[in-house]
Write a protein that holds these residues in place. Sequence first.
Motif, PDB file in Angstrom:
ATOM      1  N   THR A  48     -15.021   3.392  -1.830  1.00  0.00           N
ATOM      2  CA  THR A  48     -13.862   4.046  -2.210  1.00  0.00           C
ATOM      3  C   THR A  48     -12.979   3.382  -3.037  1.00  0.00           C
ATOM      4  O   THR A  48     -12.353   4.063  -4.038  1.00  0.00           O
ATOM      5  CB  THR A  48     -12.934   4.562  -0.792  1.00  0.00           C
ATOM      6  OG1 THR A  48     -13.896   5.116   0.278  1.00  0.00           O
ATOM      7  CG2 THR A  48     -11.644   5.153  -1.174  1.00  0.00           C
ATOM      8  N   ILE A  49     -12.591   2.108  -2.982  1.00  0.00           N
ATOM      9  CA  ILE A  49     -11.605   1.367  -3.818  1.00  0.00           C
ATOM     10  C   ILE A  49     -12.400   1.186  -5.294  1.00  0.00           C
ATOM     11  O   ILE A  49     -11.662   1.261  -6.240  1.00  0.00           O
ATOM     12  CB  ILE A  49     -11.431  -0.176  -3.303  1.00  0.00           C
ATOM     13  CG1 ILE A  49     -10.597  -0.127  -2.147  1.00  0.00           C
ATOM     14  CG2 ILE A  49     -11.002  -0.994  -4.269  1.00  0.00           C
ATOM     15  CD1 ILE A  49     -10.491  -1.468  -1.373  1.00  0.00           C
ATOM     16  N   GLY A 100     -15.117   1.490   2.659  1.00  0.00           N
ATOM     17  CA  GLY A 100     -13.879   1.225   2.208  1.00  0.00           C
ATOM     18  C   GLY A 100     -13.964   0.595   0.731  1.00  0.00           C
ATOM     19  O   GLY A 100     -13.257   1.006  -0.305  1.00  0.00           O
ATOM     20  N   THR A 101     -14.826  -0.357   0.250  1.00  0.00           N
ATOM     21  CA  THR A 101     -15.145  -0.847  -0.833  1.00  0.00           C
ATOM     22  C   THR A 101     -15.546   0.261  -1.802  1.00  0.00           C
ATOM     23  O   THR A 101     -15.062   0.459  -3.018  1.00  0.00           O
ATOM     24  CB  THR A 101     -16.107  -1.992  -0.718  1.00  0.00           C
ATOM     25  OG1 THR A 101     -15.874  -2.865   0.322  1.00  0.00           O
ATOM     26  CG2 THR A 101     -16.412  -2.480  -2.056  1.00  0.00           C
ATOM     27  N   HIS A 139       0.854  -1.310  -0.016  1.00  0.00           N
ATOM     28  CA  HIS A 139       0.065  -0.025   0.140  1.00  0.00           C
ATOM     29  C   HIS A 139       0.965   1.245   0.168  1.00  0.00           C
ATOM     30  O   HIS A 139       0.674   2.202  -0.906  1.00  0.00           O
ATOM     31  CB  HIS A 139      -0.942  -0.230   1.324  1.00  0.00           C
ATOM     32  CG  HIS A 139      -1.853   1.355   1.659  1.00  0.00           C
ATOM     33  ND1 HIS A 139      -2.725   1.466   0.706  1.00  0.00           N
ATOM     34  CD2 HIS A 139      -1.533   2.208   2.094  1.00  0.00           C
ATOM     35  CE1 HIS A 139      -3.188   2.770   1.172  1.00  0.00           C
ATOM     36  NE2 HIS A 139      -2.420   3.077   2.041  1.00  0.00           N
ATOM     37  N   LEU A 188      -7.934  -3.964   3.040  1.00  0.00           N
ATOM     38  CA  LEU A 188      -9.016  -3.518   3.970  1.00  0.00           C
ATOM     39  C   LEU A 188      -9.739  -4.579   4.889  1.00  0.00           C
ATOM     40  O   LEU A 188      -9.977  -4.250   5.900  1.00  0.00           O
ATOM     41  CB  LEU A 188     -10.149  -2.781   2.819  1.00  0.00           C
ATOM     42  CG  LEU A 188     -11.675  -2.322   3.495  1.00  0.00           C
ATOM     43  CD1 LEU A 188     -11.401  -1.174   4.233  1.00  0.00           C
ATOM     44  CD2 LEU A 188     -12.311  -2.126   2.298  1.00  0.00           C
ATOM     45  N   LEU A 231     -17.769   0.293   7.691  1.00  0.00           N
ATOM     46  CA  LEU A 231     -16.586   0.578   7.249  1.00  0.00           C
ATOM     47  C   LEU A 231     -16.068  -0.188   6.003  1.00  0.00           C
ATOM     48  O   LEU A 231     -15.414   0.272   4.983  1.00  0.00           O
ATOM     49  CB  LEU A 231     -15.364   0.377   8.418  1.00  0.00           C
ATOM     50  CG  LEU A 231     -15.495   1.337   9.455  1.00  0.00           C
ATOM     51  CD1 LEU A 231     -14.607   0.973  10.578  1.00  0.00           C
ATOM     52  CD2 LEU A 231     -15.081   2.892   8.827  1.00  0.00           C
ATOM     53  N   LEU A 232     -16.418  -1.366   6.020  1.00  0.00           N
ATOM     54  CA  LEU A 232     -16.239  -2.472   4.880  1.00  0.00           C
ATOM     55  C   LEU A 232     -16.864  -1.738   3.758  1.00  0.00           C
ATOM     56  O   LEU A 232     -16.414  -1.504   2.403  1.00  0.00           O
ATOM     57  CB  LEU A 232     -16.672  -3.646   5.020  1.00  0.00           C
ATOM     58  CG  LEU A 232     -16.689  -4.691   3.792  1.00  0.00           C
ATOM     59  CD1 LEU A 232     -15.236  -4.965   3.512  1.00  0.00           C
ATOM     60  CD2 LEU A 232     -17.262  -6.035   4.163  1.00  0.00           C
ATOM     61  N   ASN A 274      -6.149  -3.341  -7.102  1.00  0.00           N
ATOM     62  CA  ASN A 274      -7.367  -3.068  -6.629  1.00  0.00           C
ATOM     63  C   ASN A 274      -7.934  -4.347  -5.557  1.00  0.00           C
ATOM     64  O   ASN A 274      -8.439  -4.149  -4.370  1.00  0.00           O
ATOM     65  CB  ASN A 274      -8.702  -2.881  -7.233  1.00  0.00           C
ATOM     66  CG  ASN A 274      -8.573  -1.427  -7.880  1.00  0.00           C
ATOM     67  OD1 ASN A 274      -8.159  -0.299  -7.160  1.00  0.00           O
ATOM     68  ND2 ASN A 274      -8.927  -1.308  -9.116  1.00  0.00           N
ATOM     69  N   LEU A 287      -9.637  -4.351   9.128  1.00  0.00           N
ATOM     70  CA  LEU A 287     -10.887  -4.513   9.661  1.00  0.00           C
ATOM     71  C   LEU A 287     -11.037  -5.711  10.503  1.00  0.00           C
ATOM     72  O   LEU A 287     -11.313  -5.440  11.641  1.00  0.00           O
ATOM     73  CB  LEU A 287     -12.053  -4.430   8.451  1.00  0.00           C
ATOM     74  CG  LEU A 287     -12.394  -3.144   8.088  1.00  0.00           C
ATOM     75  CD1 LEU A 287     -13.662  -3.162   6.854  1.00  0.00           C
ATOM     76  CD2 LEU A 287     -12.992  -2.070   9.000  1.00  0.00           C
ATOM     77  N   GLN A 325      -5.552  -3.686  -2.659  1.00  0.00           N
ATOM     78  CA  GLN A 325      -6.062  -2.762  -1.473  1.00  0.00           C
ATOM     79  C   GLN A 325      -7.543  -3.516  -0.910  1.00  0.00           C
ATOM     80  O   GLN A 325      -7.796  -3.005   0.295  1.00  0.00           O
ATOM     81  CB  GLN A 325      -6.619  -1.387  -2.275  1.00  0.00           C
ATOM     82  CG  GLN A 325      -5.367  -1.060  -2.840  1.00  0.00           C
ATOM     83  CD  GLN A 325      -4.255  -0.382  -1.906  1.00  0.00           C
ATOM     84  OE1 GLN A 325      -4.563   0.118  -1.159  1.00  0.00           O
ATOM     85  NE2 GLN A 325      -3.244  -0.965  -2.365  1.00  0.00           N
ATOM     86  N   PHE A 326      -8.342  -4.359  -1.385  1.00  0.00           N
ATOM     87  CA  PHE A 326      -9.418  -4.871  -1.143  1.00  0.00           C
ATOM     88  C   PHE A 326      -9.079  -5.833   0.105  1.00  0.00           C
ATOM     89  O   PHE A 326      -9.662  -5.905   1.163  1.00  0.00           O
ATOM     90  CB  PHE A 326     -10.357  -5.525  -1.944  1.00  0.00           C
ATOM     91  CG  PHE A 326     -11.636  -5.942  -1.457  1.00  0.00           C
ATOM     92  CD1 PHE A 326     -12.713  -5.252  -1.110  1.00  0.00           C
ATOM     93  CD2 PHE A 326     -11.745  -7.509  -1.245  1.00  0.00           C
ATOM     94  CE1 PHE A 326     -14.000  -5.611  -0.509  1.00  0.00           C
ATOM     95  CE2 PHE A 326     -13.097  -7.946  -0.769  1.00  0.00           C
ATOM     96  CZ  PHE A 326     -13.964  -6.992  -0.232  1.00  0.00           C
TER      97      PHE A 326
END
Length: 128
Positions: A119-120, A116-117, A33, A73, A112-113, A66, A77, A69-70
Motif C-alpha cells: 500500500t505504501i 501494508g508495504t 500520520h 506500520l 499485514l507487513l 513514505n 504491527l 509511514q513505513f
Amino acid sequence: MKKRFNETSKTGAIAWFLQRISAVVLFVLLIAHYVGYHFLSRGYAPGGKQITYNEIKNLMSSSVFNLVQFIFLITALYHGINGIWMVVEDYVCHKGWRILLLSLLILLGISLLFVGTLTIIKVSSLGA
C-alpha cells in the motif's frame, strides 16, 4: 487451571518495557500520520490556502513521508502483536497451544507487513 510458571517467558519485563516504548513512538507517528493524511488532505492549509491534488501527490511520493509511514506500520504491527502475545503468555499454559498461537501471530504480522508495504509503495507511485 494450574499454571506452571517455569514454561512462561523469562523476557516478560523486556516485552513490557518495549510495549511502552512502542506506545510512545506510535503516539508521535500517529500525529504525523494524522496531519499528513487527514489534515493536509482536507483541502485547506492553516492559512486558508487551498491545497491542490498535485501537492498531495507530491507529499505522498516523498521518501520522507513514505519512510514515516513505513516506520508507523512496523511500530503498529510490533505493538499489536506483542500485546496479543503478552495476553497469550498470561492465559495459555499449554506449550503446544502457545507455539501454534505464536506461529499464527507471526504469520499474521508478516501478511499485514506485506499488504501494508504494498500500500505504501502504491501510494508513493501516485506522484510518479
